[in-house]
Design a protein around this motif. Structure first.
Motif, PDB file in Angstrom:
ATOM      1  N   PHE A  28       0.818  -1.232   0.194  1.00 46.77           N
ATOM      2  CA  PHE A  28       0.049   0.037   0.043  1.00 46.77           C
ATOM      3  C   PHE A  28       0.956   1.095   0.011  1.00 46.77           C
ATOM      4  CE2 PHE A  28      -2.846  -3.077   2.186  1.00 46.77           C
ATOM      5  CZ  PHE A  28      -3.787  -2.733   1.401  1.00 46.77           C
ATOM      6  N   VAL A  65       1.056   4.926   1.107  1.00 43.38           N
ATOM      7  CA  VAL A  65       0.396   5.962   1.873  1.00 43.38           C
ATOM      8  C   VAL A  65       1.302   7.234   1.719  1.00 43.38           C
ATOM      9  CG1 VAL A  65      -0.678   6.408   4.033  1.00 43.38           C
ATOM     10  CG2 VAL A  65      -0.681   4.260   3.092  1.00 43.38           C
ATOM     11  N   LEU A  84       4.095   0.655   1.991  1.00 42.64           N
ATOM     12  CA  LEU A  84       3.908  -0.412   3.043  1.00 42.64           C
ATOM     13  C   LEU A  84       3.882  -1.692   2.477  1.00 42.64           C
ATOM     14  CD1 LEU A  84       3.164   0.088   6.192  1.00 42.64           C
ATOM     15  CD2 LEU A  84       0.762  -0.112   5.537  1.00 42.64           C
ATOM     16  N   GLY A 119      -2.889  -6.285  11.780  1.00 38.01           N
ATOM     17  CA  GLY A 119      -2.036  -5.608  10.778  1.00 38.01           C
ATOM     18  C   GLY A 119      -1.213  -6.457   9.852  1.00 38.01           C
ATOM     19  N   ALA A 120      -1.322  -7.981  10.192  1.00 40.54           N
ATOM     20  CA  ALA A 120      -0.462  -8.974   9.670  1.00 40.54           C
ATOM     21  C   ALA A 120      -1.081  -9.036   8.124  1.00 40.54           C
ATOM     22  CB  ALA A 120      -0.272 -10.356  10.311  1.00 40.54           C
ATOM     23  N   GLY A 121      -1.974  -8.610   7.746  1.00 31.49           N
ATOM     24  CA  GLY A 121      -2.705  -8.640   6.259  1.00 31.49           C
ATOM     25  C   GLY A 121      -3.492  -9.749   6.201  1.00 31.49           C
ATOM     26  N   LYS A 122      -4.248  -9.971   7.155  1.00 31.22           N
ATOM     27  CA  LYS A 122      -5.255 -11.236   6.901  1.00 31.22           C
ATOM     28  C   LYS A 122      -6.539 -10.901   6.288  1.00 31.22           C
ATOM     29  CE  LYS A 122      -5.795 -11.412  11.426  1.00 31.22           C
ATOM     30  NZ  LYS A 122      -4.852 -10.307  11.925  1.00 31.22           N
ATOM     31  N   SER A 123      -7.013  -9.691   6.531  1.00 28.12           N
ATOM     32  CA  SER A 123      -7.992  -9.196   5.786  1.00 28.12           C
ATOM     33  C   SER A 123      -7.826  -8.787   4.230  1.00 28.12           C
ATOM     34  CB  SER A 123      -8.755  -7.871   6.249  1.00 28.12           C
ATOM     35  OG  SER A 123      -9.297  -8.207   7.767  1.00 28.12           O
ATOM     36  N   GLU A 152     -13.280 -12.976  10.875  1.00 27.40           N
ATOM     37  CA  GLU A 152     -13.460 -12.873  12.075  1.00 27.40           C
ATOM     38  C   GLU A 152     -14.982 -12.952  12.199  1.00 27.40           C
ATOM     39  OE1 GLU A 152     -11.135 -10.268  14.627  1.00 27.40           O
ATOM     40  OE2 GLU A 152     -10.023  -9.332  12.980  1.00 27.40           O
ATOM     41  N   HIS A 167      -8.930 -14.670  16.040  1.00 28.04           N
ATOM     42  CA  HIS A 167      -7.976 -14.354  16.917  1.00 28.04           C
ATOM     43  C   HIS A 167      -8.070 -15.322  18.102  1.00 28.04           C
ATOM     44  CE1 HIS A 167      -6.184 -10.851  15.431  1.00 28.04           C
ATOM     45  NE2 HIS A 167      -7.321 -10.149  15.028  1.00 28.04           N
TER      46      HIS A 167
END
Ligand SMILES: Nc1ncnc2c1ncn2[C@@H]1O[C@H](COP(=O)(O)OP(=O)(O)OP(=O)(O)O)[C@@H](O)[C@H]1O
Ligand SMILES: [Mg+2]
Length: 220
Positions: free
Chosen positions: A13, A15, A20, A43-47, A170, A203
């Motif tokens: 990404f 920004v 990033l 923040g690991a990038g799962k979504s 989730e 999680h």
């Protein structure tokens, strides 16, 4: 070749002037009919990875091979069909439409994908509500349903078009233990009875440990 292959996926990404690197050379194979936990810190990038698998976002580089076809190179129209018919999405919030009943919410993807065939949509939706023991809630609006019921309706809506993949980001995040277990059992049934491949971001270690396999994404 596996049923679903994530090959060399990178996602950056930009920004402002900062780049990033969220996903760096991710390789994962999924078999038909397995239910897999996707874990890792916030923040690991799962979504981000789920969105790429679901055709909602493009990777910076890499391929997603589904049933032998690269979904990254699909046209917008082909991607619409992939998203509408091959993949079902379930999120932390059910995102049911407030002004529609449980039954109407479940019918909607079928009506959108198959040109408003109300009769068949209703027949399929009623069957799912029966299977999920929610038939007596069919005329309830989302605000008249419990959180657990809303999520089960969201699963019914996700599978009305008979997808081969369910991406659940989730899905139990807002549920208590009893409702979480119930939802996960429902997803497990879908893998065993309909051979759907289910990827569950969670999680919750208790949930991850119940699934067929755990994949961990590390934070870059
Ligand atoms: N559209 C975007 N533009 C810029 N950065 C983004 C964008 N989307 C996500 N990110 C960044 O990418 C990283 C991964 O985000 P992602 O939402 O995939 O994490 P996650 O593993 O799902 O976290 P969580 O467990 O908190 O949901 C985060 O640091 C986030 O700030
Ligand atoms: Mg996330």
């Amino acid at each position: 070749m596996a049923f679903l292959e994530i090959q060399n996926i990178c996602k950056d990404f930009i920004v402002g002037s900062t780049k990033l690197n969220v996903l760096e050379d991710i390789n994962i194979s999924f078999e038909k009919g397995e239910i897999v936990a996707l874990c890792g810190p916030s923040g690991a990038g799962k979504s981000t990875l789920m969105n790429i698998i679901g055709g909602l976002d493009k990777p910076t580089s890499g391929d997603i091979i589904y049933n032998g076809e690269n979904i990254i190179s699909k046209s917008d129209t082909e991607l619409d069909i992939y998203r509408g018919c091959e993949v079902g999405f379930v999120f932390q919030n059910s995102y049911l439409l407030d002004d529609f009943t449980a039954l109407e919410n479940v019918m909607m993807p079928y009506q959108l994908s198959f040109n408003d065939d109300t009769k068949t949509a209703k027949q399929y939706a009623l069957k799912l509500l029966e299977d999920f023991q929610l038939i007596d809630r069919k005329d309830h609006y989302p605000k008249e349903l419990s959180g657990g019921e809303q999520q089960r309706i969201a699963v019914a809506r996700a599978i009305i078009n008979s997808p081969n993949i369910i991406l659940a980001d989730e899905p139990t995040g807002n549920l208590d233990r009893t409702n979480s277990n119930h939802l996960i059992e429902l997803l497990q049934t879908l893998t065993s009875e309909k051979s759907i491949t289910v990827i569950v971001v969670t999680h919750d270690e208790l949930i991850a440990n119940k699934l067929d396999r755990i994949i961990k994404l590390e934070k870059k």
